[in-house]
Structure formats: structure tokens, C-alpha cells
Enzyme design. Structure first.
Site, PDB file in Angstrom:
ATOM      1  N   ARG A   1       0.703  -0.942   0.236  1.00  0.00           N
ATOM      2  CA  ARG A   1      -0.175  -0.512  -0.019  1.00  0.00           C
ATOM      3  C   ARG A   1       1.344   1.384  -0.431  1.00  0.00           C
ATOM      4  O   ARG A   1       1.647   1.227   0.173  1.00  0.00           O
ATOM      5  CB  ARG A   1      -0.771   0.345   1.312  1.00  0.00           C
ATOM      6  CG  ARG A   1      -1.893  -0.856   1.334  1.00  0.00           C
ATOM      7  CD  ARG A   1      -2.269  -0.931   2.939  1.00  0.00           C
ATOM      8  NE  ARG A   1      -3.128  -2.282   2.756  1.00  0.00           N
ATOM      9  CZ  ARG A   1      -3.535  -3.098   3.834  1.00  0.00           C
ATOM     10  NH1 ARG A   1      -2.184  -3.686   3.968  1.00  0.00           N
ATOM     11  NH2 ARG A   1      -4.120  -4.155   3.982  1.00  0.00           N
TER      12      ARG A   1
ATOM     13  N   LYS B   1      -2.826  -1.969   7.510  1.00  0.00           N
ATOM     14  CA  LYS B   1      -3.723  -1.571   8.243  1.00  0.00           C
ATOM     15  C   LYS B   1      -3.920  -2.188   9.825  1.00  0.00           C
ATOM     16  O   LYS B   1      -3.772  -3.711  10.178  1.00  0.00           O
ATOM     17  CB  LYS B   1      -5.263  -2.080   7.676  1.00  0.00           C
ATOM     18  CG  LYS B   1      -5.390  -0.921   6.669  1.00  0.00           C
ATOM     19  CD  LYS B   1      -7.080  -1.316   5.696  1.00  0.00           C
ATOM     20  CE  LYS B   1      -6.805  -0.010   4.640  1.00  0.00           C
ATOM     21  NZ  LYS B   1      -7.561  -0.503   3.853  1.00  0.00           N
TER      22      LYS B   1
ATOM     23  N   HIS C   1      -2.114   2.479  -6.344  1.00  0.00           N
ATOM     24  CA  HIS C   1      -2.769   1.387  -6.014  1.00  0.00           C
ATOM     25  C   HIS C   1      -2.843   0.139  -7.490  1.00  0.00           C
ATOM     26  O   HIS C   1      -2.950  -1.171  -7.494  1.00  0.00           O
ATOM     27  CB  HIS C   1      -4.561   1.743  -5.638  1.00  0.00           C
ATOM     28  CG  HIS C   1      -5.429   0.827  -5.567  1.00  0.00           C
ATOM     29  ND1 HIS C   1      -5.220  -0.247  -3.876  1.00  0.00           N
ATOM     30  CD2 HIS C   1      -6.119  -0.166  -6.099  1.00  0.00           C
ATOM     31  CE1 HIS C   1      -5.802  -1.209  -4.243  1.00  0.00           C
ATOM     32  NE2 HIS C   1      -6.519  -0.629  -5.109  1.00  0.00           N
TER      33      HIS C   1
ATOM     34  N   ARG D   1      -0.128  -2.262  -6.896  1.00  0.00           N
ATOM     35  CA  ARG D   1      -0.288  -2.974  -5.810  1.00  0.00           C
ATOM     36  C   ARG D   1      -0.956  -4.220  -7.017  1.00  0.00           C
ATOM     37  O   ARG D   1      -1.453  -5.426  -6.607  1.00  0.00           O
ATOM     38  CB  ARG D   1      -0.983  -2.641  -4.908  1.00  0.00           C
ATOM     39  CG  ARG D   1      -1.806  -3.648  -3.480  1.00  0.00           C
ATOM     40  CD  ARG D   1      -1.860  -2.618  -2.365  1.00  0.00           C
ATOM     41  NE  ARG D   1      -2.894  -3.467  -1.814  1.00  0.00           N
ATOM     42  CZ  ARG D   1      -2.923  -4.139  -0.867  1.00  0.00           C
ATOM     43  NH1 ARG D   1      -1.093  -4.437  -0.819  1.00  0.00           N
ATOM     44  NH2 ARG D   1      -3.994  -4.822   0.343  1.00  0.00           N
TER      45      ARG D   1
ATOM     46  N   HIS E   1      -4.576  -8.860   3.795  1.00  0.00           N
ATOM     47  CA  HIS E   1      -5.804  -8.632   3.727  1.00  0.00           C
ATOM     48  C   HIS E   1      -6.324  -9.700   5.201  1.00  0.00           C
ATOM     49  O   HIS E   1      -5.836 -10.560   5.611  1.00  0.00           O
ATOM     50  CB  HIS E   1      -6.699  -9.728   2.620  1.00  0.00           C
ATOM     51  CG  HIS E   1      -6.399  -8.377   1.000  1.00  0.00           C
ATOM     52  ND1 HIS E   1      -6.801  -8.967  -0.239  1.00  0.00           N
ATOM     53  CD2 HIS E   1      -6.821  -7.286   1.372  1.00  0.00           C
ATOM     54  CE1 HIS E   1      -6.532  -7.704  -0.537  1.00  0.00           C
ATOM     55  NE2 HIS E   1      -6.042  -7.091  -0.321  1.00  0.00           N
TER      56      HIS E   1
ATOM     57  N   TYR F   1     -10.646  -8.682  -4.848  1.00  0.00           N
ATOM     58  CA  TYR F   1      -9.609  -7.793  -5.089  1.00  0.00           C
ATOM     59  C   TYR F   1      -9.071  -8.362  -6.595  1.00  0.00           C
ATOM     60  O   TYR F   1      -8.417  -7.049  -7.192  1.00  0.00           O
ATOM     61  CB  TYR F   1      -8.230  -7.474  -4.220  1.00  0.00           C
ATOM     62  CG  TYR F   1      -7.180  -6.216  -4.151  1.00  0.00           C
ATOM     63  CD1 TYR F   1      -6.098  -6.839  -4.949  1.00  0.00           C
ATOM     64  CD2 TYR F   1      -7.288  -4.971  -3.816  1.00  0.00           C
ATOM     65  CE1 TYR F   1      -5.253  -5.737  -4.089  1.00  0.00           C
ATOM     66  CE2 TYR F   1      -6.804  -3.975  -4.256  1.00  0.00           C
ATOM     67  CZ  TYR F   1      -4.949  -4.390  -4.670  1.00  0.00           C
ATOM     68  OH  TYR F   1      -4.188  -3.559  -4.516  1.00  0.00           O
TER      69      TYR F   1
END
Length: 312
Positions: free
Chosen positions: A153, A177, A250, A253, A276, A285
Site C-alpha cells: 500500500r 492496517k 494502488h 499493487r 488482507h 480485489y
């Protein structure tokens, strides 16, 4: 003395809050949501040196695209776009602006958007577009190699620390995250380009700001890169490579993950590399078009292989 971009917004914000409460009669929660959206826009624009009253439609388009680049959920993106439109309608109503720059910005189509995917040749074209004779060329080459080679990211790339890169073992550790750490393999090209970038930076004696010493990728002033900076680096390289698609960090990615899947990588392994939480996120995705998917089924499903063998 000219007011800074963020000071311009701060002078407007209390009046906008009063407008939302007195003129529109919105609840406290709704007002807070609209103000948070305006705050987010103002901070992003200020980072780019633009105040809210001078923003162009292109600025706002880039802001919306940056939300997507940061991994903001589509529904949240749509809500933020609504908040931005509300803020600019207020500026028009109050006579602060004559023309509304938010008229043409669009939110995501909920449940329908899939990010662009670059072909391998397009990724190569972006890499080849880097001017290695420029002072920041080697850094930019390393950035593209890491974004595409490890699927980071943009926030993970900006905050990546030198001590978290293991050249001997060929992996790096990123904080994703929820402050969760994960190990991500590096490509040989990534390792080579990072080492060349660090060697070049050391040989030139580039400045490093106090408190910024740990970060891997620095700007020309010696501070770590911002997401906006990386966004523009990637966008410019795509333009220089003649790529017409709408590109962001992005995109690299997503291309990393899609190319892995097409090359036969295990979906669970891709999930781990992307960081994830749920495999469902990875399944959404990543995508293969219908033709490619049908070809994969015909090639690999045992019943189809049996049929092909009998026909031959």
C-alpha cells in the site's frame, strides 16, 4: 503575509459549521460527518500547497482518486464526495466562489468498480520511463520496483524503515492496517534498486532531517515521502510511458496481485502478502476476465483434461 492553505480553510470552517446547523438544520452527527469530510479535503489540498478556494476540478479529481489509492471503502468514498460537494455549494451560496469546482467530480459506483490493471509490458514501460540521470531517478525507480514487486500500500511504502529491509534474506517488514506487521518477499530487482538508491544517496551526502533518519524513501529535503508525492511520481511516470489508463500507486499493487494469480500463485499466499484480513477481500480485489477464467478452467479442470486427452 499570505495566509497558508490550511489557515484559509480554518477561517471558513466555523461559518460553514454554523450554516450546517442553522440554515440546513442538520443533526450533530451529520454535521460532524460533513465537517470531517471538509477537514480531510482541506488537509489533502494543503499538503499539495493548495487552499480550498483555489482548488480546481483536477485537484478534486486527484483527491477522490487518492481516497481510492489509500484503500478507503467505496461507500466511504461516496460519502466523502457528497461532503465535498456540500462544502463547495456553501462557498457558492456565500459568494466566496463564483464557480463550483466540485460539479464534475464523481464518486465510485458502489459494488461495480474494479481497479485498472497494467500489463507486464506497461509496468516495464513505466520502469523504463524513469530518468536515472536525474537526482531522484534512482529513488523513483526503486519506488516503482517495490510497489510492483511487493504489492505494498502507498502508506506502507511511505513509512517503510531501512531497518525493516533485509537484503540478505530478501524480505521486508511493513506495518499495515490495524498496526499489523507482516513479512513481504522482495524481488531481485527491488533489492538491487534499493541498494543502488541508498549508495547514490550516501555518495551525494543528501541531507536528512532530524527524526527522519529511519525512513527508507526521502524527498529532496530529507523528509519521508507523503502519499501525495508518491501518487504524483507514479502518475507522471505513467504519462511519460504513454499509458492512457488512470494510474495510481494502488494500480501497481493490484497489478502485482493479478499477475501473481495469473502466474499460478496460491490465493492464500497472495492474501498474506497483501495483508488482507479476509480471503473474501482478496477474491474481490483480484479478477480475471471471463475469457481468461474460461481458459483456465478448460486447461486445468480434470474433467476437461480427460476430454481433451480422449479427443486427441
Amino acid at each position: 503575509m499570505t495566509a497558508s492553505p490550511i489557515d484559509v480553510y480554518r477561517s471558513i470552517r466555523p461559518h460553514y459549521e454554523a450554516f450546517l446547523m442553522l440554515e440546513r438544520g442538520l443533526s450533530a452527527n451529520t454535521r460532524e460527518g460533513y465537517l470531517a469530510d471538509a477537514d480531510r479535503l482541506a488537509a489533502w489540498l494543503a499538503d499539495a500547497g493548495v487552499d480550498v478556494c483555489a482548488a480546481t476540478p483536477a485537484n478534486l479529481h486527484d483527491f477522490v482518486f487518492a481516497l481510492h489509492d489509500l484503500g478507503v471503502a467505496a461507500r466511504t468514498q461516496a460519502r466523502v464526495v457528497s461532503g465535498v460537494r456540500s462544502f463547495y455549494r456553501y462557498l457558492i451560496t456565500e459568494g466566496i466562489l463564483e464557480k463550483n469546482p466540485s460539479e464534475l467530480i464523481e464518486g465510485p459506483k458502489i459494488g461495480q468498480h474494479l481497479p485498472e490493471v497494467l500489463t507486464i509490458d506497461e509496468v516495464r514501460a513505466m520502469i523504463d520511463a524513469v530518468d536515472l540521470t536525474s537526482p531522484l531517478g534512482r529513488r523513483n525507480r526503486a519506488i516503482i520496483e517495490v510497489l510492483y514487486g511487493s504489492g505494498l500500500r502507498v502508506s506502507e511504502l511511505c513509512l517503510l524503515e531501512r531497518r525493516r529491509v533485509s537484503f540478505d534474506e530478501g524480505y521486508l517488514i511493513v506495518t499495515g492496517k490495524g498496526s499489523k506487521e507482516r513479512m513481504v518477499p522482495m524481488s531481485e530487482a527491488s533489492i538491487e534498486q534499493i541498494q543502488l538508491y541508498l549508495d547514490e544517496r550516501w555518495q551525494r551526502g543528501d541531507p536528512v532531517k532530524t527524526g527522519e533518519e529511519d525512513y527508507l524513501f526521502l524527498n529532496r529535503r530529507g523528509a519521508h515521502l507523503t502519499r501525495v508525492m508518491v501518487f504524483y511520481i507514479v502518475r507522471q511516470l505513467a504519462e511519460d510511458a504513454g499509458i492512457k489508463k488512470t494510474i495510481s500507486p494502488h494500480t501497481l499493487r493490484h497489478s502485482f496481485a493479478t499477475h501473481l494469480l495469473e502466474g499460478g500463485a496460491n490465493l492464500r499466499a497472495i492474501q498474506a502478502m497483501l495483508g488482507h484480513e479476509s480471503i473474501a477481500t482478496t477474491e474481490i480485489y483480484l479478477h480475471l476476465d471471463n475469457t481468461r477464467l474460461r481458459e483456465e478452467i478448460l486447461l486445468h479442470h480434470p474433467r476437461n483434461r480427460f476430454s481433451v486427452k480422449r479427443k486427441s
